[in-house]
Design a protein around this motif. Structure first.
Motif, PDB file in Angstrom:
ATOM      1  N   PRO A   1       1.379   8.151   6.653  1.00  0.00           N
ATOM      2  CA  PRO A   1       0.504   6.977   6.635  1.00  0.00           C
ATOM      3  C   PRO A   1      -0.976   7.250   6.906  1.00  0.00           C
ATOM      4  CG  PRO A   1       1.619   7.118   8.741  1.00  0.00           C
ATOM      5  CD  PRO A   1       2.153   8.251   7.908  1.00  0.00           C
ATOM      6  N   TYR A   2      -1.348   8.491   7.200  1.00  0.00           N
ATOM      7  CA  TYR A   2      -2.781   8.743   7.436  1.00  0.00           C
ATOM      8  C   TYR A   2      -3.597   8.509   6.157  1.00  0.00           C
ATOM      9  CZ  TYR A   2      -1.717  11.195  11.861  1.00  0.00           C
ATOM     10  OH  TYR A   2      -1.309  11.537  13.115  1.00  0.00           O
ATOM     11  N   PHE A   3      -3.083   9.047   5.066  1.00  0.00           N
ATOM     12  CA  PHE A   3      -3.833   8.991   3.819  1.00  0.00           C
ATOM     13  C   PHE A   3      -2.854   8.926   2.659  1.00  0.00           C
ATOM     14  CE2 PHE A   3      -5.698  11.266   0.167  1.00  0.00           C
ATOM     15  CZ  PHE A   3      -6.836  10.502  -0.026  1.00  0.00           C
ATOM     16  N   ASP A   4      -2.966   7.875   1.883  1.00  0.00           N
ATOM     17  CA  ASP A   4      -2.099   7.726   0.717  1.00  0.00           C
ATOM     18  C   ASP A   4      -2.971   7.855  -0.527  1.00  0.00           C
ATOM     19  OD1 ASP A   4      -0.464   7.001  -1.321  1.00  0.00           O
ATOM     20  OD2 ASP A   4       0.353   5.213  -0.341  1.00  0.00           O
ATOM     21  N   PRO A   5      -2.814   8.948  -1.278  1.00  0.00           N
ATOM     22  CA  PRO A   5      -3.681   9.179  -2.444  1.00  0.00           C
ATOM     23  C   PRO A   5      -3.601   8.056  -3.469  1.00  0.00           C
ATOM     24  CG  PRO A   5      -2.342  11.115  -2.003  1.00  0.00           C
ATOM     25  CD  PRO A   5      -1.837  10.023  -1.104  1.00  0.00           C
ATOM     26  N   GLU A   6      -2.517   7.304  -3.441  1.00  0.00           N
ATOM     27  CA  GLU A   6      -2.388   6.204  -4.400  1.00  0.00           C
ATOM     28  C   GLU A   6      -2.414   4.862  -3.695  1.00  0.00           C
ATOM     29  OE1 GLU A   6       1.295   7.302  -6.155  1.00  0.00           O
ATOM     30  OE2 GLU A   6       0.366   8.825  -7.428  1.00  0.00           O
ATOM     31  N   GLY A   7      -2.753   4.875  -2.410  1.00  0.00           N
ATOM     32  CA  GLY A   7      -2.606   3.653  -1.622  1.00  0.00           C
ATOM     33  C   GLY A   7      -3.898   2.895  -1.377  1.00  0.00           C
ATOM     34  N   ASP A   8      -3.819   2.024  -0.384  1.00  0.00           N
ATOM     35  CA  ASP A   8      -4.872   1.083  -0.033  1.00  0.00           C
ATOM     36  C   ASP A   8      -6.090   1.780   0.594  1.00  0.00           C
ATOM     37  OD1 ASP A   8      -6.179  -1.268   0.808  1.00  0.00           O
ATOM     38  OD2 ASP A   8      -5.132  -1.194   2.749  1.00  0.00           O
ATOM     39  N   THR A   9      -7.250   1.511   0.023  1.00  0.00           N
ATOM     40  CA  THR A   9      -8.480   2.139   0.514  1.00  0.00           C
ATOM     41  C   THR A   9      -8.778   1.762   1.963  1.00  0.00           C
ATOM     42  OG1 THR A   9      -9.398   2.161  -1.702  1.00  0.00           O
ATOM     43  CG2 THR A   9     -10.973   2.318   0.103  1.00  0.00           C
ATOM     44  N   ALA A  10      -8.660   0.477   2.281  1.00  0.00           N
ATOM     45  CA  ALA A  10      -8.982   0.033   3.646  1.00  0.00           C
ATOM     46  C   ALA A  10      -8.138   0.792   4.662  1.00  0.00           C
ATOM     47  CB  ALA A  10      -8.735  -1.468   3.769  1.00  0.00           C
TER      48      ALA A  10
END
Ligand code: ZN
Length: 678
Positions: free
Chosen positions: A495-504
């Motif tokens: 959950p730290y960084f999702d390359p396809e996820g939510d920017t916020a």
């Protein structure tokens, strides 16, 4: 996620070691699903954001902490395991990295093959030690062992001295050879000298005797006592731990000719020639007392004792690829006696660790090709670029830095290099032969390969492209010298960084973490390294005084946190990290706004972008922890307990707006009580 080179080299290796299988569970991330709707975010933001997760979290057997990092380590370990195992069964082209990774692993787990060879693979090294007959040949042999850990980065090297190739403390253009203390089989000098550790020493002596016996050395009891006595003398020469925190004490440039004058005993010409660095004009000696003391012991101690010492350390060094009895004895001391472990790790775990150690970037290449594609790297780079822009915009408005200091900070920001994911240029392993069925030979060849690779870097200008952490490690490395920070693919995942996820959410979580680390380049840790990573304080005394005055509110705020009636947070002890948390949060928020380019963010799961940003920040700190562990953290850690790190939001006006927090809420702070440094 904090690894500071120079003052705190070791954390990197803690990260590397942490890359072992761990019984966590993997879950698809959805920030909203863990919210406890019964809790008002303005009263207890940490439990509002993490309530359901905290209720479900189980600390694994034998552990004291369970958190996001543990989940990522477990997930990444599993992926690395699958990659290595599938390489081991694939019919890969000879010479490909997949063949090398697969065959390295397969040889390592081939216990019957290793057993059948017995101690024979050690024979030529043992003969080399037996052939030592005077100080000259002893010095040459010791020099040859230095070669083996040119890439070692530990406080106590495997051989009498450890070495690291990096820019010097005063010259950022060229690499130099850094030399530091080593030679101890136990972790540090206290293990040898502290009266409370006598029983550990007795166990160690028994272990030395057992290893010598396994190596076929007769008279092992008496020899073990003499080896321990020699190591105790080396330990007496080691610098105390307190010196390690002071980088100025480590900056001791010695000319090649200085060694014979300052540290007589060793035949230094022979030593450096065998180490492959006789052409080096200058070295940086981190602990002069250890070099002087150990060199004197080469002159004064019986050569026979040194030979026993070397035979013992040789077998220890290769214990993982020697017959079972050696590995079991190694574990009896290092696993059981020293670390309290009850069971030897599974052979395949050791093999994975061994493969990672030998072929780190080869495994990293296979890992990132599957799990961190160029698009992920590009997205992380875009976030870094927003973070840097946010720093550029904030520095001019700092109230505690003088105009001149701000110029220096901006110059340092301009040269700071932040790398993400994986290197642009991978190490070329084509000259390294990995042969199936030759575990010992593979380890030796890999060490020799890494040695030549590292020695070759000495001849080149300092190279900012060089990666000091493998991409599959869940970690980051912060180097003040050179001025670089590297965040591996392993840590840049949900959950730290999702390359396809939510920017916020990405900015509130990984973004705040990266901005935290970047802030250290400009705070009390980084203010002694300039824009080129050279030692030299660039703050004025006045900057320092104003910084501390501004920080007083944060000290008071954290002192008021008492998780137990008899244990409150020590506001001074955690101040530097709290400032970094607050700075990281503010910068990440600025960067998030920059990323929107003036457009409004979407609403997801009923949460606005602003809300998701702060939610992700609070979720970043979720942690299940035993009472003993929490008490120990309060006592000795420079980082505040997780809940209070999450409560950093109390100092940020945008959080009040995002969650409609008012003076009636428990977390409300009057504007004049909020910390404001950046
Ligand atoms: Zn930090």
């Amino acid at each position: 996620m904090s690894t500071y080179r120079n003052a705190l080299l070791l954390t990197l290796f803690a990260c590397a070691i942490a890359l072992s299988l761990f019984g966590g569970t993997e879950t698809e991330w959805n920030g909203a699903q863990d919210i406890d709707g019964q809790i008002n975010p303005g009263d207890d933001f940490y439990r509002y954001a993490n309530g359901l997760w905290l209720k479900a979290a189980v600390i694994p057997e034998g552990q004291s902490v369970f958190d996001t990092r543990a989940i990522l380590v477990a997930r990444t370990s599993q992926r690395v395991r699958e990659i290595i195992l599938s390489a081991a069964t694939a019919q890969s082209t000879k010479g490909s990295i997949s063949q090398k990774v697969g065959d390295y692993y397969a040889s390592f787990v081939d216990e019957s093959g290793i057993e059948a060879k017995g101690m024979a693979p050690l024979a030529d090294e043992m003969s080399a030690i037996l052939a030592i007959n005077d100080r000259l040949s002893l010095s040459a042999y010791l020099g040859a062992t230095l070669n083996r850990e040119v890439d070692g980065l530990t406080g106590n090297a495997d051989h009498v001295f450890g070495a690291w190739i990096n820019q010097s403390f005063t010259d950022s253009e060229h690499y130099v050879f850094h030399l530091w203390q080593g030679g101890l089989g136990m972790p540090d000098r206290d293990a040898y000298l502290d009266s409370k550790m006598a029983s550990l020493r007795a166990q160690y002596q028994t272990h030395i005797a057992a290893m010598l016996k396994l190596a076929g050395v007769a008279g092992e009891e008496e020899k073990a006592a003499r080896v321990l006595a020699l190591e105790t003398k080396i330990a007496q020469a080691h610098a105390p731990d307190s010196d390690a925190a002071d980088v100025f004490k480590q900056n001791n440039p010695w000319k090649r000719a200085d060694f014979a004058i300052k540290a007589p005993g060793m035949e230094w010409d022979a030593y450096f020639k065998a180490a492959g660095v006789s052409g080096q004009p200058e070295f940086v000696v981190w602990q002069p007392s250890a070099v002087t003391g150990t060199s004197a012991l080469v002159g004064s101690e019986d050569v026979g004792v040194w030979k026993d010492y070397l035979r013992f350390h040789l077998i220890e060094h290769y214990a993982a690829v020697l017959p079972k009895a050696v590995g079991a004895e190694h574990f009896a001391f290092y696993g059981e006696a020293l670390s309290g472990k009850k069971q030897m790790p599974d052979r395949s775990q050791d093999a994975i660790a061994g493969t990672n150690a030998a072929l780190g970037q080869a495994v990293g290449q296979l890992y990132t090709s599957r799990y961190f594609p160029p698009e992920a790297k590009a997205r992380a780079q875009a976030m870094v670029s927003d973070l840097m822009a946010a720093y550029r915009a904030r520095i001019p408005s700092l109230t505690w830095m003088s105009t001149e200091t701000k110029q220096k900070a901006l110059a340092k920001l301009a040269t700071l290099r932040v790398d993400v994911g994986y290197p642009d240029n991978w190490i070329d392993y084509s000259s390294l032969d990995v042969i199936r069925g030759d575990a010992f030979g593979n380890m030796r060849r890999a060490e020799a390969f890494n040695r030549s690779y590292n020695l070759a870097t000495l001849k080149r200008p300092a190279d900012p492209d060089e990666w000091r952490i493998d991409p599959q490690i869940v970690g980051a490395i912060i180097l003040f010298s050179p001025n670089t920070e590297t965040f591996s693919a392993g840590i840049l995942q949900p959950p730290y960084f999702d390359p396809e996820g939510d920017t916020a959410s990405n900015y509130g979580s990984a973004g705040a973490g990266m901005a935290h680390e970047i802030s250290h380049s400009f705070d009390e840790l980084g203010n002694i390294y300039d824009d080129q990573g050279r030692l030299g304080k660039w703050w004025t005394d006045d900057d320092s005084a104003k910084y501390h005055a501004a920080a007083a509110k944060l000290v008071a705020q954290f002192k008021s946190y008492c998780p137990f009636p008899d244990a409150c947070v020590n506001g001074e002890q955690v101040l530097t990290e709290n400032i970094a948390d607050l700075t990281g949060l503010l910068i990440a928020h600025d960067a998030y706004l920059l990323s929107l380019k003036g457009k409004p963010d979407v609403v997801i799961h009923g949460l606005s972008g602003e809300q998701r940003f702060f939610l992700a920040f609070a979720q970043r700190w979720r942690k299940a922890q035993t009472e003993t562990s929490l008490r120990a953290q309060i006592k000795g850690d420079t980082h505040s307990p997780a809940e209070y790190r999450s409560d950093t939001v109390r100092n940020v006006e945008a959080w009040y707006k995002a969650y409609d927090v008012t003076s009636s809420n428990k977390l409300y702070l009057k504007p004049e009580d909020r910390g404001e440094i950046w």
